[in-house]
Design a protein around this motif. Structure first.
Motif, short mmCIF file in Angstrom:
data_model
loop_
_atom_site.label_atom_id
_atom_site.label_comp_id
_atom_site.label_asym_id
_atom_site.label_seq_id
_atom_site.Cartn_x
_atom_site.Cartn_y
_atom_site.Cartn_z
N PHE A 71 43.82 38.73 42.89
CA PHE A 71 43.49 40.10 43.27
C PHE A 71 43.36 40.97 42.02
O PHE A 71 44.13 40.84 41.07
CB PHE A 71 44.59 40.70 44.15
CG PHE A 71 44.51 40.31 45.60
CD1 PHE A 71 43.38 39.72 46.12
CD2 PHE A 71 45.57 40.54 46.46
CE1 PHE A 71 43.30 39.35 47.45
CE2 PHE A 71 45.51 40.18 47.80
CZ PHE A 71 44.37 39.58 48.29
N GLU A 72 42.40 41.90 42.06
CA GLU A 72 42.27 42.95 41.04
C GLU A 72 42.45 42.39 39.63
O GLU A 72 43.21 42.90 38.82
CB GLU A 72 43.30 44.06 41.29
CG GLU A 72 43.08 44.79 42.59
CD GLU A 72 44.01 45.96 42.78
OE1 GLU A 72 43.61 47.08 42.43
OE2 GLU A 72 45.14 45.75 43.25
N SER A 73 41.71 41.34 39.36
CA SER A 73 41.81 40.68 38.06
C SER A 73 40.50 40.75 37.29
O SER A 73 40.26 39.93 36.40
CB SER A 73 42.25 39.22 38.25
OG SER A 73 43.56 39.16 38.75
N ASN A 74 39.67 41.71 37.65
CA ASN A 74 38.41 41.95 36.93
C ASN A 74 37.57 40.68 36.83
O ASN A 74 36.98 40.37 35.80
CB ASN A 74 38.70 42.51 35.53
CG ASN A 74 37.49 43.18 34.91
OD1 ASN A 74 36.65 43.71 35.63
ND2 ASN A 74 37.40 43.17 33.60
N LEU A 75 37.56 39.96 37.92
CA LEU A 75 36.79 38.71 38.01
C LEU A 75 35.32 39.07 38.22
O LEU A 75 34.92 39.47 39.31
CB LEU A 75 37.33 37.87 39.15
CG LEU A 75 36.86 36.43 39.31
CD1 LEU A 75 37.15 35.64 38.04
CD2 LEU A 75 37.53 35.79 40.51
N THR A 76 34.51 38.94 37.19
CA THR A 76 33.15 39.49 37.22
C THR A 76 32.06 38.44 37.34
O THR A 76 30.88 38.78 37.43
CB THR A 76 32.90 40.31 35.93
OG1 THR A 76 33.07 39.45 34.79
CG2 THR A 76 33.87 41.47 35.82
N GLU A 77 32.41 37.16 37.32
CA GLU A 77 31.38 36.13 37.26
C GLU A 77 30.82 35.80 38.64
O GLU A 77 31.26 36.31 39.66
CB GLU A 77 31.96 34.89 36.58
CG GLU A 77 32.20 35.15 35.09
CD GLU A 77 33.30 34.28 34.52
OE1 GLU A 77 32.99 33.44 33.68
OE2 GLU A 77 34.46 34.46 34.94
N ASP A 78 29.87 34.88 38.62
CA ASP A 78 29.16 34.50 39.84
C ASP A 78 30.10 33.72 40.77
O ASP A 78 30.81 32.80 40.34
CB ASP A 78 27.96 33.64 39.46
CG ASP A 78 27.11 33.29 40.65
OD1 ASP A 78 26.23 34.09 41.01
OD2 ASP A 78 27.35 32.21 41.24
N LEU A 79 30.09 34.09 42.06
CA LEU A 79 30.97 33.43 43.03
C LEU A 79 30.73 31.92 43.08
O LEU A 79 31.67 31.13 43.16
CB LEU A 79 30.76 34.05 44.41
CG LEU A 79 31.47 33.35 45.57
CD1 LEU A 79 32.99 33.40 45.40
CD2 LEU A 79 31.06 33.97 46.90
N GLU A 80 29.47 31.52 43.03
CA GLU A 80 29.16 30.10 43.15
C GLU A 80 29.76 29.29 42.01
O GLU A 80 30.29 28.19 42.20
CB GLU A 80 27.64 29.91 43.23
CG GLU A 80 27.25 28.51 43.64
CD GLU A 80 25.81 28.42 44.11
OE1 GLU A 80 25.42 27.35 44.59
OE2 GLU A 80 25.09 29.43 43.99
#
Length: 790
Positions: A71-80
């Motif tokens: 959660f709320e970890s600035n995960l910005t990459e593509d979901l796939e």
């Protein structure tokens, strides 16, 4: 490696929660990569850490992991790519719960989620996912809960969703999904219809009417608010008996709902056009906490069945066609509510002054009814109180009670029958941020104690009969964003402390009072001012050049549209009890007073009209390039209109009428493409009205009573030049005339041949069109002046 130290922790660790917001001191972190090798770990929770897709390769090797939360970890990459890395290890055979909400993941929903065959819960809400859900998407066979809410997903619900026989909760709310709702429901009518309990489709763009939901024997909660549903709900429709909540607010549905259809159902019908046919003596078979029936026709009688609701926390029956005396039992009921809205009905009577206290700190809206008498003391415990547009005649006891109004943040008593002096007892209101006493019959001076309301953001005193000066104590209200004391009988000079002490002001209106003297230079300290109205007073002297310090009028904060309705909207949160409110502007627009509200555009304007200002119009005003409205009319201004006034490209209304301005109209004025109101009449302007795309479109009255002004749209044409010079000059002119005629004749065919090739695109592109016309105006003026010289 990051968290490599965890390998030294006992191998029996089953659950680990890592939250950087809760940890103190330093961690032995050396990189952004996780290397977690504990093979007994079953649940891993990570929040507020910088996580990348690469870290999921480490998670993939925890063969016992059943629950993973990031959660709320600035995960910005593509979901796939994230899911691909996670599926690269043995975790695919253990993972049952995957929470990736409150991140910034991009990309679209993959077409194969069955790579995690044991997955039961998948949460992807609050990300930046886009595109359609694939029609052939493969989901885990045991999936029970799926949430993709608060993204930008488009399209409809795939048929494959209906084939997940274990699906209990589906949340697709707050997206951009489209299609007919009956079709979407039909796509869920496979074996999933027997298990589905919670379906949330609100805040999308589904259309159509309410379908038959009786096919879902387990459905308990259905949310359809804020879509584009329309048409009539089928007459006599029966809602499933197990359905506990059906929320359809803010659509365009209509039809008749009877008491026999309620069962144990909590209905949210606000914002539709339903008619509720309920027996006067009906006793509901349920106890609800929330009833939202805004815009539904309940009246004309007051709904007696509400008396049976002992657990009610929120009630909205606003604009419900009720014309009745409000029963006394209702006010006792209201003491338990945390939100009550009965505004915009025709309710009458006197609100009893109960000795009871409100158990909560509610928001109470009683606006636009016929309540009269004194405002009762028990309402002081509200956090937001709107009593506007009623017939209340006494507010003194409410304001001057001995106890402190602990959390009242918003008080609107405008448009009532209140008279006499405004009570001078405001020191007990410690949280008050918004006060509106406008449009009453208050007289006397503004109370000194108003300056003790230190949290005050908005003070509206407009349209009373207040006299004297604004109290010096108000300089302590340093948080004021809006001060509107217009349309009173206030007098004296404009206080200098307004500029030196209230430096958060965005709107200041002192219009229609008896202020005199010059504008204090301290007003120029108001860097954030967006709307300044000092019109219709007795002010004199020059317009200060230091208005150039109004930097908020030089900064672009809005997109221009074709709309001419504007308001200043300022949102503030009052501690832990938050609400938003609109700051409303009243100004002259097209010669008529208007109140502008509920528009997203931010008005920036200056109105100094109907005073006795003299001297030149300062050229410094040319720098206020985001001005939308400028009114300097009905003064004693002299000199010329500043030549660079055309820099005010956002200007939509300009009124310089009834002054003593002379000289020509600057040609730059023709560059303002959005100008829709222009009045230069009753001056001493001269010369030709500049030709352009805008200036000839105004009515002749915009230029009347300027004796030496000529050119369209006036009937007075500009005189031709005098006789040409003789001898050699004359011969040269004739040669030039012949050359020019030949030049234009030879140019004609080429011009028409190439016109649409070049300008066809320009005419259909707004920004290119405006730039093009400005360039053509300049060229035209040069050619015309040269032609006249010839």
């Amino acid at each position: 490696m990051l968290f490599q130290w965890l390998s030294n922790v006992t191998s029996n660790l089953v659950e680990l929660a890592l939250d950087s917001g809760l940890l103190e001191g330093s961690t032995p972190a050396t990189s952004n990569h996780f290397d977690i090798t504990m093979q007994s770990l079953e649940r891993l929770h990570i929040s507020h850490y910088q996580i990348t897709a690469r870290d999921f390769k480490s998670f993939a090797n925890i063969c016992t992991l059943s629950s993973l939360e990031v959660f709320e970890s600035n995960l910005t990459e593509d979901l796939e790519s994230i899911l691909h890395n996670l599926s690269a290890g043995c975790v695919t055979h253990s993972l049952q719960e995957l929470y990736l909400g409150y991140n910034q993941m991009t990309g679209s929903i993959p077409d194969d989620l069955s790579i995690f065959p044991l997955l039961k819960e998948l949460y992807l809400f609050q990300n930046q996912l886009r595109g359609k859900i694939p029609d052939n998407i493969r989901l885990p066979f045991q999936l029970k809960a799926l949430s993709i809410s608060s993204n930008s997903i488009e399209g409809g619900i795939p048929k494959s969703f209906g084939n997940i026989c274990s699906l209990q909760s589906l949340d697709l709310s707050y997206n951009k999904m489209t299609g007919e709702l009956p079709v979407a429901i039909q796509h869920l009518s496979g074996c999933a219809r027997y298990s589905l309990q919670h379906l949330n489709l609100q805040n999308n763009q589904f259309n159509g009417t309410l379908p038959d939901i009786s096919i879902f024997p387990s459905l308990t909660h259905l949310y359809l608010s804020q879509n584009k549903l329309n048409g009539k709900v089928p007459e006599g429709i029966q809602f499933p008996s197990q359905l506990e909540t059906l929320i359809m607010n803010s659509n365009s549905l209509e039809g008749v709902i009877t008491d026999s259809q309620f069962h144990n159902l909590g209905l949210g019908l606000s914002g539709n056009s339903f008619v509720l046919e309920i027996n006067r003596d009906w006793i509901p078979p349920f106890q609800l906490q929330v009833i939202m029936l805004q815009h539904c026709k309940l009246g004309p009688d007051f709904p007696k069945w509400l008396q049976t609701q002992k657990n009610l926390m929120q009630l909205d029956i606003s604009n419900a066609g009720i014309s009745d005396i409000t029963p006394e039992w209702f006010w006792a009921l209201s003491t338990r509510l945390n939100k009550m809205n009965i505004s915009y009905n025709n309710l009458t009577g006197i609100i009893p002054d109960f000795p009871l206290r409100l158990t909560e700190y509610p928001s109470i809206y009683l606006a636009a009814n016929q309540f009269e008498g004194s405002i009762p003391l028990f309402l002081r415990r509200a956090v937001s109180l709107d009593l506007s547009n009623n017939k209340f005649s006494d507010v003194t006891s409410f304001v001057c009670a001995n106890d402190t109004a602990e959390r009242l943040g918003q008080l609107d008593i405008s448009n009532n029958y209140l008279s006499g002096q405004i009570p001078d007892c405001w020191e007990n209101f410690k949280s008050l941020a918004y006060i509106d006493v406008s449009n009453n019959n208050f007289s006397g001076q503004v109370p000194t104690s108003m300056g003790s309301v230190l949290e005050l953001l908005v003070l509206i005193l407009r349209n009373n009969s207040l006299t004297g000066q604004l109290p010096f104590s108000m300089k302590h209200c340093k948080n004021l964003v809006m001060l509107d004391a217009g349309e009173n009988k206030l007098s004296g000079i404009i206080p200098s402390w307004i500029g030196s002490g209230l430096q958060q002001l965005q709107m200041l209106s002192l219009r229609k009072n008896h202020f005199f003297g010059s504008i204090p230079l301290s007003l120029c300290f108001l860097n954030g001012i967006r709307f300044l109205d000092l019109s219709v007073n007795l002010l004199w002297g020059p317009i200060p050049k230091c208005f150039i310090n109004f930097t908020a009028m030089t900064t672009q904060e809005r997109f221009l549209t074709d709309s001419h309705d504007h308001s200043c909207i300022v949102n503030h949160t009052l501690g832990m009890y938050g609400y938003d409110y609109d700051i409303i502007a009243l100004l002259m627009w097209k010669g008529v007073e208007h109140i502008f509200e509920n528009d997203k555009l931010l008005l920036k304007g200056i109105d100094l009209s109907s005073n006795q200002f003299s001297g030149d119009i300062p050229s410094e005003l040319e720098n206020l390039v985001e001005l939308v409205s400028l009114n300097l009319s009905r003064n004693n201004l002299t000199g010329k209109i500043p030549s660079g006034i055309g820099r005010l490209l956002s200007l939509e209304s300009l009124d310089l009428s009834r002054n003593h301005l002379f000289g020509s109209i600057p040609s730059s004025l023709a560059q303002i493409d959005f100008l829709s109101v222009l009045d230069l009449s009753h001056n001493n302007l001269s010369g030709q009205i500049p030709t352009g795309t805008q200036l000839q479109s105004f009515n002749a009255s915009s230029y009347e009573e300027n004796q030496n002004l000529c050119g369209l749209p006036l009937e007075k044409m500009c005189p031709k030049e005098g006789p040409r010079q003789e001898s050699v000059v004359k011969t040269q002119d004739e040669n030039d005339d012949g050359f020019i005629q030949a030049f234009f004749a030879s140019m004609g065919l080429g011009f028409f041949a190439g016109f649409w090739g070049i300008f066809g695109t320009i005419l259909f592109n707004r920004s290119w069109r405006h730039a093009c016309f400005r360039s053509l105006n300049n060229i035209t003026e040069k050619v015309m002046s040269r032609w006249q010289w010839w």
